[in-house]
Scaffold this motif. Structure first.
Motif, PDB file in Angstrom:
ATOM      1  N   ASP A   1       0.829  -1.206   0.000  1.00  0.00           N
ATOM      2  CA  ASP A   1       0.000   0.000   0.000  1.00  0.00           C
ATOM      3  C   ASP A   1       0.866   1.259   0.000  1.00  0.00           C
ATOM      4  O   ASP A   1       1.958   1.283   0.583  1.00  0.00           O
ATOM      5  CB  ASP A   1      -0.919   0.016   1.226  1.00  0.00           C
TER       6      ASP A   1
ATOM      7  N   GLU B   1     -13.898   2.018   9.539  1.00  0.00           N
ATOM      8  CA  GLU B   1     -12.670   1.317   9.215  1.00  0.00           C
ATOM      9  C   GLU B   1     -12.451   0.078  10.082  1.00  0.00           C
ATOM     10  O   GLU B   1     -11.687  -0.810   9.714  1.00  0.00           O
ATOM     11  CB  GLU B   1     -11.464   2.257   9.354  1.00  0.00           C
TER      12      GLU B   1
ATOM     13  N   GLU C   1     -16.559   6.156   0.055  1.00  0.00           N
ATOM     14  CA  GLU C   1     -15.157   5.923  -0.284  1.00  0.00           C
ATOM     15  C   GLU C   1     -15.001   5.754  -1.790  1.00  0.00           C
ATOM     16  O   GLU C   1     -15.897   5.241  -2.477  1.00  0.00           O
ATOM     17  CB  GLU C   1     -14.635   4.680   0.430  1.00  0.00           C
TER      18      GLU C   1
ATOM     19  N   ARG D   1     -11.324   3.186  -5.871  1.00  0.00           N
ATOM     20  CA  ARG D   1      -9.922   2.812  -5.734  1.00  0.00           C
ATOM     21  C   ARG D   1      -9.646   2.235  -4.337  1.00  0.00           C
ATOM     22  O   ARG D   1      -8.985   1.200  -4.187  1.00  0.00           O
ATOM     23  CB  ARG D   1      -9.044   4.042  -5.970  1.00  0.00           C
ATOM     24  N   GLU D   2     -10.196   2.899  -3.287  1.00  0.00           N
ATOM     25  CA  GLU D   2      -9.983   2.456  -1.915  1.00  0.00           C
ATOM     26  C   GLU D   2     -10.756   1.162  -1.629  1.00  0.00           C
ATOM     27  O   GLU D   2     -10.260   0.274  -0.924  1.00  0.00           O
ATOM     28  CB  GLU D   2     -10.430   3.562  -0.957  1.00  0.00           C
TER      29      GLU D   2
ATOM     30  N   ARG E   1      -8.853  -1.674  -3.113  1.00  0.00           N
ATOM     31  CA  ARG E   1      -7.659  -1.993  -2.311  1.00  0.00           C
ATOM     32  C   ARG E   1      -8.027  -2.865  -1.113  1.00  0.00           C
ATOM     33  O   ARG E   1      -7.368  -3.870  -0.827  1.00  0.00           O
ATOM     34  CB  ARG E   1      -6.998  -0.697  -1.843  1.00  0.00           C
ATOM     35  N   LYS E   2      -9.093  -2.484  -0.409  1.00  0.00           N
ATOM     36  CA  LYS E   2      -9.487  -3.240   0.776  1.00  0.00           C
ATOM     37  C   LYS E   2      -9.985  -4.633   0.416  1.00  0.00           C
ATOM     38  O   LYS E   2      -9.685  -5.606   1.119  1.00  0.00           O
ATOM     39  CB  LYS E   2     -10.564  -2.462   1.543  1.00  0.00           C
TER      40      LYS E   2
ATOM     41  N   ARG F   1     -17.154   7.699  -5.851  1.00  0.00           N
ATOM     42  CA  ARG F   1     -17.381   7.401  -4.436  1.00  0.00           C
ATOM     43  C   ARG F   1     -18.665   6.598  -4.226  1.00  0.00           C
ATOM     44  O   ARG F   1     -19.680   6.864  -4.876  1.00  0.00           O
ATOM     45  CB  ARG F   1     -17.423   8.696  -3.620  1.00  0.00           C
TER      46      ARG F   1
END
Length: 291
Positions: A161, A210, A223, A226-227, A230-231, A251
């Motif tokens: 990351d 989170e 969010e 992209r985020e 990633r998660k 988002r």
């Protein structure tokens, strides 16, 4: 002494009588010699006892020295805890509770000793640190060090990351990095950028989405895709690549349970963002939907 003849005994007793001012002739050699021999034997026994005590003391001191070397010089053995496809909670030797997110690892000694309680993290974990003011708890995550006494915080530090993020829920922590030092209060996060080596502080919500992963859920509160990608990549150990940059910043608000598969999540997300995806080998490619 046992082999002395009578003449030698008389001479020895005479010298003793003279040296102690005893009346000469009051004791005969035959009567006095057994008394002297008894005294000499008693002294020998005392000397032998002293030698034994000294030997025991030397053995005890040697054992203490060896233990001191073991305790303070030789580092303790380490063990590594790993979470694979499921979230895992572990209890450390100091009663600190750590919840590891999927595909994360924590390394720590089998027992803490010395001034600090040091552990290292790769991935993401939520810590409830057992308070000990004399022995700070320190988490090393690549270039970032998080130091606490007793608190609740989340640390996200996956090796690939671009950022390492420390989110504080309760207590206080000090985050040290090449980009500076940040002291956090509850509902604050320190974000370290690996690329520019900069540390910044941001505010977070009281009910932080989170840490929803601790129950196995996925909560995305406005969010960017992209985020989210990633998660989900970390959670399912599957690289997710967004080919179209116009999609990356879109988002989304969404919530998924631990019972849903990655394909089920992506199928729901693509209806919101209007994208398509396909599996290529061990990775997933997301691209804009063709009209």
């Amino acid at each position: 002494m046992m082999d002395m003849d009578q003449q030698d005994k008389n001479q020895l007793l005479s010298r003793l009588a003279t040296s102690t001012r005893s009346p000469h002739g009051q004791f005969t050699a035959e009567k006095s010699w057994p008394l002297l021999q008894k005294r000499l034997q008693g002294g020998s026994r005392r000397i032998l006892w002293y030698h034994r005590v000294a030997s025991w003391a030397a053995v005890i001191l040697l054992c203490l020295a060896v233990w001191g070397i073991y305790e303070y010089v030789i580092p303790p053995k380490e063990q590594t805890y790993a979470a694979y496809a499921e979230v895992r909670t572990i209890l450390l030797p100091d009663s600190t509770e750590v919840t590891l997110n999927r595909y994360s690892t924590l390394t720590c000694p089998v027992r803490f000793k010395g001034k600090n309680r040091n552990v290292s993290l790769s991935g993401e974990a939520y810590f409830e640190v057992h308070k000990d003011v004399r022995h700070p708890f320190i988490v090393q995550a690549d270039e970032v060090e998080v130091k606490v006494l007793g608190t609740h915080f989340n640390l996200e530090a996956y090796p690939d990351d671009p950022e390492i993020k420390t989110t504080l829920l309760e207590g206080a922590v000090a985050v040290t990095s090449p980009g500076g030092v940040a002291r956090l209060s509850p509902n604050e996060a320190a974000v370290y950028s690996r690329s520019v080596r900069r540390l910044s502080t941001i505010r977070t919500k009281k009910t932080n989405p989170e840490i929803a992963w601790r129950q196995g859920d996925f909560v995305f509160d406005n969010e960017p895709l992209r985020e989210i990608a990633r998660k989900l990549s970390h959670a399912f150990d599957t690289p997710i690549i967004i080919q179209d940059d116009s999609l990356a910043d879109y988002r989304i608000r969404a919530r998924f349970s631990s019972q849903e598969t990655l394909d089920e999540m992506l199928s729901l997300l693509k209806e919101t963002v209007s994208f398509s995806y396909e599996r290529t080998g061990n990775q997933i490619i997301i691209q804009a939907k063709q009209e």
